[in-house]
Design an enzyme around this catalytic site. Structure first.
Site, PDB file in Angstrom:
ATOM      1  N   ALA A   1     -46.778  10.337 -59.600  1.00 38.88           N
ATOM      2  CA  ALA A   1     -46.094   9.101 -59.197  1.00 38.88           C
ATOM      3  C   ALA A   1     -47.092   7.968 -59.023  1.00 38.88           C
ATOM      4  O   ALA A   1     -47.089   7.263 -58.018  1.00 38.88           O
ATOM      5  CB  ALA A   1     -45.320   9.334 -57.898  1.00 38.88           C
TER       6      ALA A   1
ATOM      7  N   TYR B   1     -49.717   4.822 -61.158  1.00 37.19           N
ATOM      8  CA  TYR B   1     -49.575   3.540 -61.848  1.00 37.19           C
ATOM      9  C   TYR B   1     -48.825   3.654 -63.161  1.00 37.19           C
ATOM     10  O   TYR B   1     -48.201   2.702 -63.618  1.00 37.19           O
ATOM     11  CB  TYR B   1     -50.963   2.942 -62.124  1.00 37.19           C
ATOM     12  CG  TYR B   1     -51.536   2.200 -60.946  1.00 37.19           C
ATOM     13  CD1 TYR B   1     -51.298   0.842 -60.763  1.00 37.19           C
ATOM     14  CD2 TYR B   1     -52.316   2.853 -60.005  1.00 37.19           C
ATOM     15  CE1 TYR B   1     -51.817   0.150 -59.690  1.00 37.19           C
ATOM     16  CE2 TYR B   1     -52.847   2.169 -58.915  1.00 37.19           C
ATOM     17  CZ  TYR B   1     -52.591   0.819 -58.767  1.00 37.19           C
ATOM     18  OH  TYR B   1     -53.106   0.142 -57.698  1.00 37.19           O
TER      19      TYR B   1
ATOM     20  N   ALA C   1     -50.732  -2.915 -69.425  1.00 29.35           N
ATOM     21  CA  ALA C   1     -51.767  -3.715 -68.777  1.00 29.35           C
ATOM     22  C   ALA C   1     -51.303  -3.989 -67.355  1.00 29.35           C
ATOM     23  O   ALA C   1     -50.177  -4.473 -67.151  1.00 29.35           O
ATOM     24  CB  ALA C   1     -51.975  -5.025 -69.528  1.00 29.35           C
TER      25      ALA C   1
ATOM     26  N   ASN D   1     -58.337   1.463 -76.191  1.00 28.68           N
ATOM     27  CA  ASN D   1     -59.095   0.999 -75.030  1.00 28.68           C
ATOM     28  C   ASN D   1     -60.555   0.716 -75.382  1.00 28.68           C
ATOM     29  O   ASN D   1     -61.153  -0.226 -74.864  1.00 28.68           O
ATOM     30  CB  ASN D   1     -59.000   2.022 -73.896  1.00 28.68           C
ATOM     31  CG  ASN D   1     -57.688   1.902 -73.144  1.00 28.68           C
ATOM     32  OD1 ASN D   1     -57.013   0.882 -73.221  1.00 28.68           O
ATOM     33  ND2 ASN D   1     -57.312   2.929 -72.420  1.00 28.68           N
TER      34      ASN D   1
ATOM     35  N   CYS E   1     -59.118   2.637 -66.926  1.00 27.63           N
ATOM     36  CA  CYS E   1     -59.134   3.228 -68.272  1.00 27.63           C
ATOM     37  C   CYS E   1     -60.393   2.979 -69.084  1.00 27.63           C
ATOM     38  O   CYS E   1     -60.933   3.914 -69.678  1.00 27.63           O
ATOM     39  CB  CYS E   1     -57.932   2.711 -69.076  1.00 27.63           C
ATOM     40  SG  CYS E   1     -56.347   3.269 -68.452  1.00 27.63           S
TER      41      CYS E   1
ATOM     42  N   LYS F   1     -58.467  -7.292 -61.528  1.00 28.64           N
ATOM     43  CA  LYS F   1     -57.924  -8.502 -62.139  1.00 28.64           C
ATOM     44  C   LYS F   1     -56.756  -8.980 -61.295  1.00 28.64           C
ATOM     45  O   LYS F   1     -56.299  -8.271 -60.388  1.00 28.64           O
ATOM     46  CB  LYS F   1     -57.498  -8.266 -63.587  1.00 28.64           C
ATOM     47  CG  LYS F   1     -56.290  -7.359 -63.770  1.00 28.64           C
ATOM     48  CD  LYS F   1     -55.908  -7.322 -65.260  1.00 28.64           C
ATOM     49  CE  LYS F   1     -54.664  -6.503 -65.486  1.00 28.64           C
ATOM     50  NZ  LYS F   1     -54.251  -6.516 -66.897  1.00 28.64           N
TER      51      LYS F   1
END
Length: 481
Positions: A9, A11, A160, A220, A272, A335
Site C-alpha cells: 500500500a 506510492y 511521476a 528511468n 527510482c 521535488k
C-alpha cells in the site's frame, strides 16, 4: 465479479488501485499491507502519502469497491488478479551489495500467494524488478502450486510523483509483458481489458516478459541520463559564462531531443532513478558487459558530483567555512507537490553542510520534522527497507538541526539560504523582507533555478544559481573539490 488484490500500500499500489477502482466500478479492488499504521492511514482522512487529486479518488471509491486491509491472505485467496507492489530495495550486504535489487520481499510474497491460493491466478509484477525476476517467481509458484495455475505478467509503472493521478488518468502508455504462450496471451488480454476501461487501446503496449521488465529500468535510466547530462553542462556553463537555461532551451527546441528533463538542478532524487540504474549496472556486469555498466555508472557519478559541487560552492563562498553559521534549507522533498524524501539531494547537501559544522534550519511544507531527522540519521539505502529495520531514534543533534513550519522563521538571522525543492511558495517570498532579516552579507544558493537572480542581486543578495553566470563575489571565491 472480477476481484483484484494489490500487495503493498505504498506510492505505487495505493494510487494505482484507487484509479482502477474509480474507472472500473464493477471490479472489487483490495489493497493489502502488513503495516497496520499504513492501512489505518489509508482508511482515514489523512492518507499516508501526499499526491494532488488522490484524496478525491480514494474518498469516492473507498467502501464501495475499494478496500484497504491488513487481512492479506484473505484478499489474495479471493482475487483473480494479484498485483505485487512490494519494495525491491538495493542490497546493503552480500552478493551485489550496493547495486543488486534485494528480492526478499518479492519472494516472500510469491510464497504466500502459492500457500493461500485455492484458484488460478494472474500474478502481476508492479514493483520495479530486475530482468528475469518473473522466471524466479514462476519457479517459486510452480514448485508450490498444489494443482493451481499461476500466470506471471509484468506491468511496470511509469508514474511521476506530484502528477501520479493525472499520469494514471491519461498515461503515455500502459506496458504489459507476458509469456508468448496461449496462457500468457490470455492473461495479457485479461489485464488489458481492465486498463481498456479508460486507456485507448493503441496506448496499451503488449510485449514479452523480459522486454517489459527491462523497459522500466531503461526508461528511468534514460530520464536520469538527461538530467545528469544537463547538470554536467551546468558546471561548464559556470566556468565559461554561459547560461544553462538558455543552453537547455536551445537544445530542447531540437525535435530530436525535446525539452523535458533538461532543467539543471542540484541533482535528481526519488525512489527510482539511482536504484534502477544501480540495478541496471549490476545486470550488465553479470552479463559480461563492463563497458555498458560503466556508461550507466557515470550517470550516478555526475549526480553525486553535482551535489558535492553545490556544497563546495556554499562553503567556499562564505569565506571557506560555515562552522557555526545558520543556513536556511528551503525544501526537503525531492521535488515539489510530494512529501517523498527518498534519495532527495537535500539529504546529501545537508550532511555535507553539517560536516562543516553548519547550523541548519529546515522548512518543507509537506515533510515532517520526524521524517527529516530520520532521513539525516539514516545510512544509504536504509530508506527502502521496512520501518522496523530503519533507525529508531534520530542521532542528529538539536543544536545543529532545527525543523520549522514557516519559511520566514527558517530564514531569520541566517547567513545563507539553500533552495532545495522548487515549491511555488519559494518563488513568491518577499525577498526584501528576507534580506532585511538575514545576517550580512546575505547569500542565496538556488539549487532549482527558481529565483529572479537579477532582482535578488539588486536587493543586495549574493546569489549562486546553478549553471548561471557567476556573481562577481563567487568568481573571486571559486568552488574547490
Amino acid at each position: 465479479m472480477v476481484k483484484i488484490c494489490c500487495i503493498g500500500a505504498g506510492y505505487v499500489g495505493g494510487p494505482t488501485m484507487a484509479v482502477i477502482a474509480l474507472k472500473c466500478p464493477e471490479i472489487e479492488v483490495a489493497v493489502v499491507d502488513i503495516s497496520s499504521p499504513r492501512i489505518n492511514a489509508w482508511n482515514s482522512d489523512h492518507l499516508p502519502i501526499y499526491e494532488p487529486g488522490l484524496d478525491d479518488v480514494v474518498k469516492e471509491c473507498r467502501g464501495r469497491n475499494l478496500f484497504f486491509s491488513t487481512d492479506v491472505e484473505k484478499h489474495v485467496a479471493e482475487a483473480n488478479i494479484v498485483f505485487v507492489s512490494v519494495n525491491t530495495p538495493t542490497k546493503t550486504q552480500g552478493l551485489g551489495a550496493g547495486k543488486a535489487a534485494d528480492l526478499t520481499y518479492w519472494e516472500s510474497a510469491a510464497r504466500m500467494i502459492a500457500d493461500v491460493s485455492k484458484s488460478d491466478k494472474i500474478v502481476v509484477e508492479k514493483s520495479t524488478v530486475p530482468v528475469k525476476t518473473a522466471e524466479a517467481i514462476e519457479r517459486i509458484l510452480t514448485h508450490n502450486r498444489k494443482g493451481i495455475n499461476f500466470t506471471i505478467l509484468s506491468n511496470p509503472e511509469f508514474l511521476a510523483e506530484g502528477t501520479a493521478i493525472q499520469d494514471l488518468f491519461n498515461p503515455d502508455r500502459v506496458l504489459i509483458g507476458g509469456r508468448e504462450t496461449p496462457e500468457g496471451q490470455k492473461a495479457i488480454h485479461a489485464l488489458r481489458d481492465v486498463y481498456a476501461h479508460w486507456v485507448p487501446m493503441e496506448r496499451i503496449l503488449c510485449t514479452n516478459l523480459w522486454s517489459a521488465e527491462l523497459s522500466k529500468l531503461a526508461a528511468n535510466a534514460f530520464l536520469a541520463q538527461r538530467i545528469s547530462s544537463v547538470n554536467a553542462m551546468s558546471a561548464l556553463c559556470e566556468a565559461t559564462g554561459a547560461d544553462v537555461s538558455q543552453v537547455s532551451h536551445s537544445i530542447g527546441t531540437d525535435s530530436r531531443i525535446g525539452p523535458k528533463f533538461l532543467n539543471a538542478s542540484v541533482g535528481f532524487g526519488g525512489s527510482c532513478f539511482q536504484k534502477d540504474i544501480l540495478n541496471l549496472v549490476y545486470i550488465c556486469e553479470c552479463n559480461g558487459l563492463p563497458e555498458v555498466a560503466n556508461y550507466w555508472k557515470q550517470v550516478i557519478k555526475v549526480n553525486d558530483y553535482q551535489k558535492t559541487r553545490f556544497v563546495n560552492r556554499v562553503v567556499s563562498s562564505m569565506f571557506n567555512t560555515v562552522s557555526g553559521k545558520k543556513i536556511a534549507v528551503l525544501g526537503f522533498a525531492f521535488k515539489k507537490d510530494t512529501g517523498d524524501t527518498r534519495e532527495t539531494p537535500a539529504i546529501d547537501v545537508c550532511k555535507g553542510l553539517l560536516g562543516d559544522k553548519a547550523k541548519l534550519s529546515i522548512y518543507d511544507p509537506q515533510v515532517s520534522e520526524e521524517q527529516i531527522l530520520r532521513d539525516l540519521a539514516m545510512k544509504k539505502f536504509d530508506w527502502d527497507h521496512p520501518a522496523h529495520l530503519q533507525p529508531t531514534s534520530p542521532t542528529i543533534s538539536n543544536k545543529q538541526v532545527s525543523v520549522v513550519w514557516d519559511a520566514y522563521e527558517a530564514i531569520k538571522d541566517a547567513h545563507g539560504i539553500c533552495i532545495m525543492t522548487e515549491w511555488d511558495e519559494f518563488k513568491k517570498l518577499d525577498y526584501q523582507k528576507v534580506f532585511d532579516n538575514m545576517q550580512k552579507p546575505a547569500f542565496v544558493f538556488d539549487g532549482r533555478n527558481i529565483v529572479d537572480v537579477n532582482k535578488l542581486r539588486e536587493i543586495g543578495f549574493i546569489v549562486y544559481s546553478i549553471g548561471k553566470p557567476l556573481d562577481s563575489w563567487l568568481k573571486d571565491m571559486p568552488a574547490v573539490a
